[in-house]
Design a protein around this motif. Structure first.
Motif, mmCIF file in Angstrom:
data_model
loop_
_atom_site.group_PDB
_atom_site.id
_atom_site.type_symbol
_atom_site.label_atom_id
_atom_site.label_comp_id
_atom_site.label_asym_id
_atom_site.label_seq_id
_atom_site.Cartn_x
_atom_site.Cartn_y
_atom_site.Cartn_z
ATOM 1 N N LYS B 3 -2.014 14.754 -3.946
ATOM 2 C CA LYS B 3 -3.407 14.483 -3.610
ATOM 3 C C LYS B 3 -4.323 15.604 -4.106
ATOM 4 C CE LYS B 3 -5.129 14.950 0.593
ATOM 5 N NZ LYS B 3 -4.901 14.873 2.042
ATOM 6 N N MET B 151 -0.035 0.734 6.318
ATOM 7 C CA MET B 151 -1.223 1.428 5.837
ATOM 8 C C MET B 151 -2.501 0.706 6.263
ATOM 9 S SD MET B 151 -2.254 3.558 2.958
ATOM 10 C CE MET B 151 -0.957 3.288 1.784
ATOM 11 N N LEU B 179 -2.652 -2.794 -2.860
ATOM 12 C CA LEU B 179 -2.220 -1.393 -2.816
ATOM 13 C C LEU B 179 -0.718 -1.226 -3.012
ATOM 14 C CD1 LEU B 179 -4.331 0.216 0.032
ATOM 15 C CD2 LEU B 179 -4.504 0.592 -2.428
ATOM 16 N N ASP B 182 0.807 0.190 -6.245
ATOM 17 C CA ASP B 182 0.409 1.524 -6.697
ATOM 18 C C ASP B 182 -0.524 1.472 -7.896
ATOM 19 O OD1 ASP B 182 1.958 2.776 -4.785
ATOM 20 O OD2 ASP B 182 3.751 2.632 -6.047
ATOM 21 N N LYS B 213 -6.740 9.316 1.473
ATOM 22 C CA LYS B 213 -5.300 9.498 1.624
ATOM 23 C C LYS B 213 -4.566 9.204 0.314
ATOM 24 C CE LYS B 213 -2.448 7.370 4.885
ATOM 25 N NZ LYS B 213 -2.506 6.601 6.128
ATOM 26 N N LEU B 214 -4.946 8.131 -0.365
ATOM 27 C CA LEU B 214 -4.207 7.702 -1.555
ATOM 28 C C LEU B 214 -4.617 8.467 -2.797
ATOM 29 C CD1 LEU B 214 -4.422 3.879 -0.926
ATOM 30 C CD2 LEU B 214 -2.366 5.258 -0.814
#
Lengths: 268, 494
Positions: B3, B151, B179, B182, B213-214
């Protein structure tokens, strides 16, 4: 307390009001006279032999090997017709559903239906004869497919055009190429249309009789029933009609069951 | 952590559009859009319906092919790449969940199609080594699906029929379905449009948390300016297929690029004004001090003042710049919305304290709250009337137009696109005479400002450079004059 029946009737007439239900009465009357009553007559005839209640007609039919063969042959021809209609009709409906002018072309496909089917069938026969094509099972199949394919295309086209384009886009977005989109999304979503099409084609084809006679002298179950009644064999003819009816109901039920859980079938 | 890595090289472009246009039947839905989206950014396309924002998103997703221009992803040209090969996933406006599949199979749809390296190699006859690809195993799919559903906070519903879900639940499944693959970029097409207000607010916050977060790029389409201001790192404001402004929410709000942006983002008072000189602007029949400069002397401009930037002071206060009477005063929960009649203008003010209706008040505006922008125009628009059915009066000249059914004297609005005005060297060749005021080179053409003798300013796009101050003739082909009958109303000055 006594009630005067005459008074009751006059009371009823007085209370008569033109509700919506009243408009259904002519049709109810028509149904009773021309559908329910004949069915009852067939049912009674089937169990009536020599003026007595018996199963003699059923036994007579079971012993008649030729009729059973004809029944099996009818179902076979009906099935082949349905498969052919589906195989030819699906690509047509699919192509038309993706075209802007598709609905207009569908009407063109339906145009022949405006001509009486006997006229069409006789014309087809004349064409076969002119081309010196021998009449037989092949020509009967042609006549059947030719006559019933609009009934396959129309429900398929309706279902396919009503499938939201975004489903296909969503599938492509998730990594499906065109073939996969069709197999995994379009085809499953068009099942209600396929089922309606099958019902609309299979059920009339197993009971048809004129086309088979005109286009090849092939004897189908409908022809057998026709023959029995002409020869005054009302009992056996009624039993055969009942069997036909049972087949129609059974295939209808099976297909409905198969269609469970899908979007509502569009039997228009 | 990954991240942090993504955050650190934030300037890396993930998507870039170069001069992308999309035409439907010769009408531009997106007109010459060029911009880039950085990795990890939350970018929002904002605009009214029909502004081209969804079309732009669909071109990035691959559902629409641009009529011209190029789209790049990670530096590679993906203009002609079909959608199933692009590393983007979309959350559709009405979710587009497959009705024949349950929640689990909807989410697993993409995973089941995906091929991943297996770690095994095969060597063919020529000795070339290939890595074998394999599909995800059932257990892997199961694990990924439950992770994705977790999620979006929608576990334990895997076997539910999607048709039985509420709008908010379908929304969650749609996000999970996208999501789980990916994607490098998540495209969201008005995903909250069908939800009620409370649910929208909750989902906004959840989406922002997911984005954080992603660390993947979110490209979001909305017509809701508040949603855009709340969620985005960058907002791209569009109108009529044209990009109006690309900036952060704060800049968009505080420094709108033009009147349209100001009007669309938040509430604003928009006035026509004249720039007297640097730092001096006249509007509301009063000369205000401002912080803008660089405009031409006496240039016509638009002035935007936010309602919360206008202060109400007692009428007898010497600092009052203008005086007016309170028309209405409505309580809006956290402020009062007050409309004040200042001469013939109506001014909207937001104040924390209410005032009495009918009261005389003074208003005060700080110089840096006055936003000045050049007049934006996308077409030459003239209000005039018909001379007869085939002739229209434009700037006191009789222009031939396509036959109409409007009789002489009908008030009409005439629209002439910039590139349809024909400029003649000799004044006599045109229908009307005019003077070239300015000419700016715009990369591939010149944009000229040509003033007719009645002081109407034509904007003209031409291939030729016209000299400032020259007299020219103007004409327009009859088929290029668009005429619309106009309802006569009381002119509404703001």
């Amino acid at each position: 307390m006594k009630t005067n029946p005459l008074k009751k009737v006059s009371q009823k007439i007085k209370n008569f009001r033109l509700t919506r239900g009243v408009f259904a009465w002519p049709y109810v009357l028509f149904l009773t006279v021309f559908v329910v009553l004949p069915l009852v007559i067939i049912l009674v005839n089937a169990f009536l032999a020599d003026g007595k209640l018996s199963f003699a007609n059923f036994i007579a039919l079971a012993k008649d090997g030729a009729s059973i063969k004809v029944l099996i042959n009818s179902i076979f021809i009906g099935a082949v017709t349905t498969i052919l209609c589906l195989a030819i009709g699906y690509p047509v409906a699919y192509t038309l559903a993706n075209m802007k002018t598709g609905s207009i072309i569908v009407i063109l496909f339906l145009l022949p239906m405006w001509v009486n089917f006997l006229v069409r069938t006789l014309a087809a026969r004349a064409v076969f004869e002119a081309l010196s094509i021998p009449l037989g099972e092949g020509t009967v199949l042609f006549g059947m497919v030719y006559n019933y394919i609009p009934f396959m295309i129309l429900p398929l086209h309706t279902t396919l055009t009503n499938i939201d384009k975004s489903f296909g886009e969503a599938a492509a977005d998730l990594g499906a190429d065109r073939v996969t989109v069709f197999l995994k999304v379009t085809l499953p979503l068009s099942v209600p249309g396929i089922i309606s099409g099958i019902i609309m084609v299979f059920i009339p084809t197993i009971s048809t009789f004129a086309i088979s006679q005109l286009l090849g002298g092939v004897h189908l179950f409908g022809d057998s029933i026709h023959e029995k009644f002409i020869h005054g064999l009302y009992g056996v003819g009624s039993v055969m009609s009942l069997i036909m009816l049972a087949f129609v109901l059974l295939s209808n039920m099976l297909l409905k069951k198969f269609n469970k859980g899908e979007a509502k079938a569009s039997i228009w | 952590m990954a991240k942090i890595e993504i955050k650190s090289d934030k300037k890396e472009k993930v998507i870039e559009l170069k001069n992308v246009s999309k035409y439907y039947d010769d009408k531009p839905a997106v007109d010459n859009a060029s911009f880039s989206i950085n990795k990890g950014e939350f970018v929002t396309f904002l605009g009214p319906s029909g502004c081209g924002k969804t079309t732009t998103l669909r071109m990035i997703a691959g559902f629409e092919k641009p009529t011209s221009g190029k789209i790049f992803m990670d530096g590679k040209d993906i203009t002609d790449m079909p959608p199933h090969l692009r590393k983007v996933n979309t959350v559709f406006q009405r979710y587009a969940l497959f009705p024949h599949l349950n929640v689990f199979n909807n989410v697993a749809f993409g995973l089941k199609l995906k091929k991943i390296p297996s770690g095994q190699y095969i060597v063919d006859k020529n000795g070339t080594k290939y890595e074998k690809l394999r599909k995800y195993t059932k257990d892997e799919i199961k694990e990924k699906v439950s992770k994705a559903l977790k999620m979006v906070d929608f576990e334990d519903y895997e076997h539910r029929d999607v048709n039985s879900l509420s709008g908010g639940q379908q929304q969650r499944v749609a996000i999970a379905r996208a999501l789980v693959n990916d994607p490098e970029v998540l495209l969201l097409d008005e995903p909250l449009g069908a939800l009620d207000l409370k649910m929208r607010k909750d989902m906004q916050i959840e989406l922002m948390e997911m984005h954080k977060k992603l660390g993947i790029t979110f490209v979001y389409v909305t017509h809701d300016q508040e949603e855009a201001l709340t969620m985005s790192d960058t907002i791209i404001v569009m109108r009529h297929g044209l990009i109006q402004q690309i900036a952060s929410p704060k800049v968009i709000y505080d420094e709108p690029a033009n009147v349209f942006v100001a009007d669309f983002i938040g509430e604003s008072n928009i006035f026509s004004g004249i720039m007297h000189e640097d730092f001096k602007v006249e509007f509301l029949d009063h000369v205000f001090e401002c912080v803008d400069k660089g405009f031409k002397k006496n240039e016509l401009i638009d002035v935007v003042v936010r309602p919360e930037d206008i202060y109400i002071i007692p009428a007898d206060n010497a600092a009052a710049m203008k005086h007016g009477a309170v028309n209405t005063c409505v309580f809006k929960g956290d402020h009062y919305q007050i409309t004040v009649q200042v001469d013939e203008f109506e001014v909207v003010i937001h104040e924390t304290n209410g005032v009495e209706e009918g009261a005389e008040i003074g208003i005060f505006i700080k110089p840096f709250d006055i936003h000045i922008m050049p007049k934006a125009r996308i077409v030459n628009e003239i209000e005039t009337e018909m001379i007869d059915e085939q002739t229209v009066n434009i700037c006191d000249g009789s222009f031939e137009c396509m036959p109409t059914e409007l009789e002489a004297g009908t008030p009409v609005t005439v629209k002439i696109p910039f590139d349809k005005v024909v400029v003649h060297d000799d004044e006599e060749d045109g229908v009307i005479g005019a003077e070239v005021i300015n000419s700016i080179y715009k990369g591939s053409y010149y944009q000229c400002f040509i003033r007719a003798d009645n002081y109407y300013m034509f904007f003209v796009d031409t291939q030729d450079d016209w000299l400032k101050g020259d007299r020219v003739g103007l004409s327009v082909k009859p088929e290029d004059i668009q005429i619309e009958a106009r309802q006569i109303e009381e002119s509404e000055d703001r």
